[in-house]
Each structure stands twice: as C-alpha cells, then as structure tokens.
Design an enzyme around this catalytic site. Structure first.
Site, PDB file in Angstrom:
ATOM      1  N   ASN A  50      49.738  25.834  60.914  1.00 63.64           N
ATOM      2  CA  ASN A  50      48.828  26.032  59.778  1.00 63.64           C
ATOM      3  C   ASN A  50      49.354  27.156  58.887  1.00 63.64           C
ATOM      4  O   ASN A  50      49.916  28.152  59.365  1.00 63.64           O
ATOM      5  CB  ASN A  50      47.378  26.279  60.223  1.00 63.64           C
ATOM      6  CG  ASN A  50      47.194  27.392  61.220  1.00 63.64           C
ATOM      7  OD1 ASN A  50      48.098  27.722  61.987  1.00 63.64           O
ATOM      8  ND2 ASN A  50      46.022  27.994  61.214  1.00 63.64           N
ATOM      9  N   GLU A  52      47.880  29.425  55.920  1.00 61.33           N
ATOM     10  CA  GLU A  52      46.678  29.803  55.165  1.00 61.33           C
ATOM     11  C   GLU A  52      47.043  30.502  53.865  1.00 61.33           C
ATOM     12  O   GLU A  52      48.213  30.814  53.606  1.00 61.33           O
ATOM     13  CB  GLU A  52      45.782  30.689  56.042  1.00 61.33           C
ATOM     14  CG  GLU A  52      45.310  29.945  57.281  1.00 61.33           C
ATOM     15  CD  GLU A  52      44.345  30.737  58.146  1.00 61.33           C
ATOM     16  OE1 GLU A  52      44.218  31.968  57.954  1.00 61.33           O
ATOM     17  OE2 GLU A  52      43.718  30.109  59.025  1.00 61.33           O
ATOM     18  N   CYS A  61      46.710  22.530  57.102  1.00 57.41           N
ATOM     19  CA  CYS A  61      46.617  22.451  58.560  1.00 57.41           C
ATOM     20  C   CYS A  61      47.980  22.140  59.184  1.00 57.41           C
ATOM     21  O   CYS A  61      48.862  21.565  58.539  1.00 57.41           O
ATOM     22  CB  CYS A  61      45.656  21.347  58.973  1.00 57.41           C
ATOM     23  SG  CYS A  61      43.936  21.649  58.571  1.00 57.41           S
ATOM     24  N   GLU A  63      48.787  19.875  61.341  1.00 52.76           N
ATOM     25  CA  GLU A  63      49.095  18.438  61.394  1.00 52.76           C
ATOM     26  C   GLU A  63      49.736  17.967  60.093  1.00 52.76           C
ATOM     27  O   GLU A  63      50.720  17.228  60.079  1.00 52.76           O
ATOM     28  CB  GLU A  63      47.816  17.622  61.645  1.00 52.76           C
ATOM     29  CG  GLU A  63      47.149  17.884  62.983  1.00 52.76           C
ATOM     30  CD  GLU A  63      46.137  19.020  62.949  1.00 52.76           C
ATOM     31  OE1 GLU A  63      46.326  19.991  62.198  1.00 52.76           O
ATOM     32  OE2 GLU A  63      45.154  18.924  63.705  1.00 52.76           O
ATOM     33  N   CYS A  96      41.151  17.846  61.820  1.00 55.91           N
ATOM     34  CA  CYS A  96      40.042  17.811  60.856  1.00 55.91           C
ATOM     35  C   CYS A  96      40.023  16.454  60.152  1.00 55.91           C
ATOM     36  O   CYS A  96      40.969  15.654  60.257  1.00 55.91           O
ATOM     37  CB  CYS A  96      40.182  18.943  59.840  1.00 55.91           C
ATOM     38  SG  CYS A  96      41.430  18.637  58.566  1.00 55.91           S
ATOM     39  N   CYS A  99      43.062  15.673  57.901  1.00 57.74           N
ATOM     40  CA  CYS A  99      44.281  15.366  58.659  1.00 57.74           C
ATOM     41  C   CYS A  99      44.193  13.993  59.316  1.00 57.74           C
ATOM     42  O   CYS A  99      45.201  13.291  59.430  1.00 57.74           O
ATOM     43  CB  CYS A  99      44.546  16.445  59.701  1.00 57.74           C
ATOM     44  SG  CYS A  99      45.093  18.001  58.943  1.00 57.74           S
TER      45      CYS A  99
END
Ligand code: THU
Length: 136
Positions: A50, A52, A61, A63, A96, A99
């Site tokens: 990830n 940010e 993210c 993924e 999520c 993703c």
C-alpha cells in the site's frame, strides 16, 4: 468457472512475496502495512504494497499496486490465477471493494488468500464480488 486448485508450493511462494513486499509499504497515516502478491497463469508472480498519501483518498492498496505493476511490465493480457494478501498486524484483512473489482477485471477465476475473521481463508473472487462488472 473452473476453480482450478492453486498448488501448496505456489501458495507458499505467493505468501512469501506478499510478506516481503509488505515491508516497503508507505503507510505513515494508517500505520497499517499491507503486502499483496499475484500469481499469473503464466506462472509469474508480481507483488505490491500500500502507498498512502497526505491526501488520504489518493492511497493505493497493495493489491492494486501489484496488479498495476504486472500490467505495466507485461501489458493488459494477463490472467490472475491467485492473490495473497497480508498485513503487519496479523488481523483480518480481505481486499477492499475497489480492489475486488480490479482483481475481477484480470482474474474472473482468481482464488484469493487472506486473513479472515477466523484465521487464514481462501475464497473465489466471485464469492467476494458477486455480479462483478465486466465489458467483455
Ligand atoms: N489496504 C490495502 O492495501 N489492502 C487491503 O486489502 C485493505 C486496506 C490499505 C489501504 C490503507 O493504506 C491501509 O490499508 C488502511 O486502510
């Protein structure tokens, strides 16, 4: 869908890659590091963490980082066979919603390995994302 079983040795390789890349996460805001690795049908593994941002909504993210990296390297004709997701806190963490849709785009028959509510879990992408959106 076929739901072809992912052999244990490949699942173990995926998990190792996900744990390794997790250490590269840029997660100063959530302090929640995530690593993901994807297995393609050609046998290649790509990984991502990830990333940010101070503008929180710009976060990517793990993924999606892994998937976008694979597309950048190999082009869009990739097929995702499996995804492994780990976090540095050993807590439940499934992909999520965003993703899931991105996994489905390149892996409509993908198996996802993640930390579920009762420990390690695996699920078919269509269990996690029923009626995913597709154009072709
Ligand atoms: N995150 C992921 O990278 N993957 C997931 O499957 C769930 C959440 C990240 C996004 C954000 O950087 C942090 O975890 C906390 O939500």
């Amino acid at each position: 869908m076929l739901r072809k079983k992912v052999p244990n040795n490949l699942r173990a390789s995926l998990l190792r890659s996900a744990k390794k890349v997790m250490k590269n996460a840029h997660a100063p805001y959530s302090r929640f590091r995530v690593g993901a690795a994807i297995l393609l049908s050609n046998g290649k593994i790509f990984s991502g963490c990830n990333v940010e941002n101070a503008s929180y909504g710009m976060t990517n993210c793990a993924e999606r980082t892994a998937i976008f990296s694979a597309v950048a390297q190999l082009g869009p004709r990739i097929e995702i066979r499996a995804v492994s997701v780990v976090n540095d806190q050993g807590v439940p963490c499934s992909p999520c919603g965003a993703c899931r849709q991105v996994i489905y785009e390149f892996g409509p028959d993908a198996t996802i390995f993640f930390h579920g509510a009762d420990g390690p879990r695996q699920a078919h992408i269509t269990e996690l994302l029923p009626e995913g959106f597709r154009r072709q």
